[in-house]
Scaffold this motif. Structure first.
Motif, mmCIF file in Angstrom:
data_model
loop_
_atom_site.group_PDB
_atom_site.id
_atom_site.type_symbol
_atom_site.label_atom_id
_atom_site.label_comp_id
_atom_site.label_asym_id
_atom_site.label_seq_id
_atom_site.Cartn_x
_atom_site.Cartn_y
_atom_site.Cartn_z
ATOM 1 N N GLY A 85 0.812 -1.210 0.000
ATOM 2 C CA GLY A 85 0.000 0.000 0.000
ATOM 3 C C GLY A 85 0.845 1.258 0.000
ATOM 4 N N LEU A 86 0.271 2.346 0.438
ATOM 5 C CA LEU A 86 0.968 3.633 0.452
ATOM 6 C C LEU A 86 1.891 3.726 1.650
ATOM 7 C CD1 LEU A 86 -2.118 5.818 -0.483
ATOM 8 C CD2 LEU A 86 -0.127 5.429 -1.940
ATOM 9 N N ALA A 87 3.016 4.414 1.457
ATOM 10 C CA ALA A 87 3.995 4.573 2.532
ATOM 11 C C ALA A 87 4.619 5.951 2.449
ATOM 12 C CB ALA A 87 5.074 3.491 2.435
ATOM 13 N N ALA A 88 5.106 6.431 3.596
ATOM 14 C CA ALA A 88 5.786 7.722 3.660
ATOM 15 C C ALA A 88 6.821 7.651 4.763
ATOM 16 C CB ALA A 88 4.794 8.846 3.927
ATOM 17 N N ASP A 89 7.887 8.423 4.623
ATOM 18 C CA ASP A 89 8.963 8.411 5.606
ATOM 19 C C ASP A 89 8.497 9.011 6.927
ATOM 20 O OD1 ASP A 89 10.621 7.327 3.711
ATOM 21 O OD2 ASP A 89 11.490 9.257 3.101
#
Length: 618
Positions: A484-488
Motif C-alpha cells: 500500500g501507500l507509505a511515507a517516511d
C-alpha cells in the motif's frame, strides 16, 4: 393578537425571529434581495417577497418597499431585527401609519436615542468640540452620530491626523447611514465594554436583565460576548442598572433595548442606547431563561411584564463566526460554504447552510455559537471545544482565532479589555499548521491509484505533491509499495479518500478529508492543492495593487490618474465590502502607471486595482 409577521431583515437574525414565531404559532414573511433569493431565511419563512436589486440601499434599506411587501403578504406586524432600518424612526412611523404593528420602541424613543450626540445630552453629557481638541485631550475617538457596528469611527492619537480622520469618518458615515454627522469624544484605552439589557412595557415596568461584557472587538465590532460581565464590583453593577433604567425611562421606552457603557478606572462611562435587539442577546436569554423576541412580541401586543423579573442562572458565552481572515486585516471572504456542522451541546444561530454562497453585499458574519454552563470556566471551555470540533469547509473564517482567544490567559482569567486584539492579534494569528495535514491530503488523493496503474516490482521514485496553507507552500512525498501507500517517518495505518490514519511515534491520529476542486480540508486545516507547473498568466507586474477582498470601489483619491506621482503610504483607493471599508495605499514612492479601478466598480479578491512603478535609485 399578531397572526402574521414580516421580518424587515435577512440572514441569521431573520431565521432566529422566525424560530420564535413558529413556537408562538405566528406565520412568517421574509423579504429578500436578488442576491438572497436562495438564502436560508428565504427558504424557512412561510412566505417570501422579492425586493429587486442587490445593494442594501436598493433593498433592505427601502422602507417604502418593505411596507408594501408586508401589506401584499397579509402581514399585520413588522419586526426590524438589528441593523438596516431597526433604529430608523421614520420607518417605524411608516409601519404604524400603514396600520401594522411595530415590534420595537415608539418612534419618539428611537429618535431621542438615534443620535449619539443627542443621547449624551439626554444623559447630561457633552461631546468634545472638534475645533478645541488639544494635545492634552489625545487620544480621541471620532464617531458617527447616527452610526453603529464600528462604521464611521476613527481613533486619533496625533492632532495633525484629526482633520483627515474627521473627513474619512464623515464620508463613511454618509455612505453607511445617509448622515455624515460625526462627533469627538475622549478615547478611553484599555477599558471594558459593558452593557445592560433592558426590557420595558407600556405599563411602566422596566426590567434590567443583567450585564454583558463585549470587550473583545475588532474594528470596534464585537467578536466575543458573555453574560454576566465577570468581576464587576456589586456597587458598580448597581450603578450600571440604575443608569440603564434612567435612560430607558427618560424616553418612555417600550420593548427590548441595550444601554452601553465603557468601564474604566472603576467608573461607568455612558456610550449610547441601542433601541433594538442586540446581536449578543442570546447570552442574556441563556442566563435568564427568557425568549427576548417572544417578549418583544408580547409587549407590542400590549401585554404587561410581570412585576418580578426572572432570576439569573449560570454563565453564557457567545462567539461570532465571520467569513474573514484576521491575519490579513480582517479582510472579508467570499465563496461557497460547502459544509458547516456544529457539535451538539451549544446553541447555533445562523443564516447559512451547506452549499450557500457567501457574497460581497452584506455583513460577513456566518453564525453565533453560544455555550451556557453553571460557571464561567465551564462555559468558556465548552464553547472553545465546540468551535474546535466545528466542521467549516469553504471561505477562510475566524474560527481558529476564536478558539485561541477563548483559551488565552487574559480571557480565561477575565482580565480582557477593548485593547485585547491590539496587543495579541499577531500571536493569535500565527500559523500553526498541522505538519501531517498535507501528507494526509496527498495519501487520500492517491488512494487506489499508482503511477503505473498498479504496483511493479521495480524501484521507483517517490510521488510529490504541493499544497498551500496560509500563504506557505508545503511539499510532501509518498510511495506506492506492495502493501500500500507509505511515507517516511510515519506508518500509514489506513488511507481512503475521506479518512487517513497515521501512526507517529506510536500514536495514531485520524484525519478526515474533504475536497472541493483544488480546496482540501484536513480536519481543521484548509489547504489548496497546487498545480505541478505554475500558470504564468496569474503573475502580476511589480508594484501591482491587488484587491485584498471582494468588494466595491467607493472612492479614488482626488486628482489621481496615470502619470501621477505618489508617496509611500498615500491612500489611493477605498474598497467597501460587507460593511467594512479598506484603504489601498501606495507601497512605495513612485509613479502611477495604471489605474483600472473606478468608483462603483465591483471587484473580486486579487483583481488589479492600480500599478505603482517605484522610483529608481539614481
Amino acid at each position: 393578537m399578531i397572526s402574521t409577521l414580516l421580518v424587515a431583515n435577512r440572514g441569521e437574525i431573520a431565521c432566529r425571529i422566525f424560530r420564535t414565531c413558529a413556537d408562538l404559532g405566528i406565520r412568517t414573511v421574509a423579504i429578500h434581495s436578488d442576491a438572497d433569493e436562495g438564502a436560508l431565511h428565504t427558504r424557512v419563512a412561510d412566505t417570501a417577497v422579492r425586493l429587486p436589486g442587490a445593494a442594501p440601499a436598493e433593498t433592505y434599506l427601502r422602507g417604502d418597499l418593505i411596507v408594501k411587501a408586508a401589506l401584499a403578504a397579509g402581514a399585520d406586524a413588522v419586526h426590524p431585527g438589528y441593523g438596516f432600518l431597526s433604529e430608523n424612526a421614520d420607518f417605524a412611523r411608516a409601519v404604524r401609519d400603514a396600520g401594522l404593528v411595530w415590534i420595537g420602541p415608539p418612534p419618539g424613543a428611537i429618535e431621542a436615542m438615534a443620535s449619539k450626540t443627542r443621547a449624551k445630552e439626554l444623559m447630561g453629557l457633552a461631546p468634545l468640540d472638534a475645533h478645541d481638541v488639544s494635545p492634552a485631550d489625545l487620544p480621541v475617538l471620532v464617531k458617527a452620530a447616527a452610526g453603529g457596528g464600528g462604521r464611521g469611527m476613527r481613533v486619533v492619537r496625533d492632532l495633525a491626523a484629526l482633520p483627515g480622520a474627521l473627513e474619512d469618518a464623515r464620508a463613511e458615515a454618509a455612505s453607511a447611514f445617509g448622515d455624515g454627522e460625526v462627533f469627538v469624544e475622549p478615547y478611553l484605552e484599555n477599558g471594558r465594554h459593558v452593557e445592560v439589557q433592558v426590557l420595558a412595557d407600556s405599563h411602566g415596568t422596566v426590567w434590567t436583565l443583567g450585564t454583558r461584557d463585549c470587550s473583545l472587538q475588532r474594528r470596534h465590532q464585537k467578536v466575543i460576548e458573555e453574560a454576566p460581565a465577570p468581576g464587576l464590583p456589586p456597587a458598580l453593577t448597581e450603578q450600571l442598572y440604575a443608569l440603564a433604567e434612567r435612560a430607558t425611562r427618560a424616553v418612555s421606552y417600550e420593548g427590548a433595548g441595550t444601554v452601553e457603557f465603557l468601564v474604566a478606572d472603576g467608573r461607568a462611562h455612558f456610550l449610547e442606547m441601542n433601541t433594538r435587539l442586540q446581536v449578543e442577546h442570546p447570552v442574556t436569554e441563556a442566563v435568564f431563561g427568557v425568549d427576548l423576541v417572544a417578549e418583544q412580541i408580547r409587549v407590542a401586543e400590549g401585554h404587561a411584564l410581570p412585576a418580578e423579573q426572572p432570576a439569573a442562572h449560570g454563565h453564557a458565552v457567545e462567539a461570532r463566526l465571520y467569513a474573514e481572515d484576521p491575519a490579513r486585516g480582517w479582510a472579508p471572504q467570499t465563496g461557497t460554504l460547502h459544509r458547516f456542522t456544529v457539535p451538539d451541546g451549544v446553541r447555533l444561530d445562523t443564516g447559512c447552510a451547506d452549499g450557500d454562497t457567501i457574497g460581497v453585499h452584506y455583513d460577513p458574519m456566518l453564525a453565533k455559537v453560544v455555550a451556557h454552563a453553571p460557571t464561567r470556566t465551564e462555559a468558556v471551555r465548552r464553547l472553545a471545544g465546540a468551535l474546535e470540533r466545528t466542521a467549516l469547509h469553504g471561505p477562510v473564517t475566524n474560527r481558529d482565532l476564536l478558539v485561541r482567544s477563548l483559551r488565552h490567559p487574559e480571557f480565561t482569567e477575565a482580565r480582557m479589555d477593548t485593547g485585547f486584539y491590539d496587543r495579541h492579534l499577531t500571536a493569535l494569528t500565527e500559523p500553526a499548521p498541522d505538519p501531517y495535514a498535507p501528507l494526509a491530503a496527498a495519501l487520500a488523493d492517491a488512494h487506489g491509484r499508482s503511477r503505473f496503474g498498479g504496483w511493479r516490482n521495480v524501484p521507483s521514485g517517490p510521488q510529490v505533491k504541493r499544497y498551500e496553507r496560509a500563504g506557505e507552500e508545503h511539499e510532501v512525498a509518498y510511495r506506492h509499495t506492495r502493501t500500500g501507500l507509505a511515507a517516511d517517518g510515519v506508518r500509514v495505518v489506513q488511507a481512503a479518500p475521506h479518512l487517513v490514519v497515521l501512526e507517529v511515534d506510536g500514536v495514531r491520529r485520524k484525519f478526515e478529508i474533504a475536497r472541493y476542486g483544488d480546496q482540501v480540508h484536513v480536519n481543521a486545516t484548509a489547504l489548496t492543492a497546487l498545480p505541478r507547473f505554475p500558470d504564468p498568466a496569474t503573475e502580476h507586474a511589480p508594484g501591482s495593487l491587488l484587491a485584498p477582498m471582494p468588494g466595491t470601489v467607493v472612492r479614488v483619491a482626488e486628482g489621481l490618474s496615470e502619470g501621477t506621482e505618489v508617496k509611500a503610504g498615500q491612500p489611493l483607493i477605498w474598497l467597501e465590502a460587507m460593511k467594512m471599508e479598506h484603504r489601498i495605499t501606495a507601497p512605495t514612492n513612485g509613479t502611477l502607471t495604471a489605474l483600472p479601478a473606478a468608483v462603483g466598480r465591483q471587484v473580486e479578491m486579487g483583481a488589479l486595482l492600480a500599478v505603482v512603478e517605484a522610483v529608481r535609485p539614481s
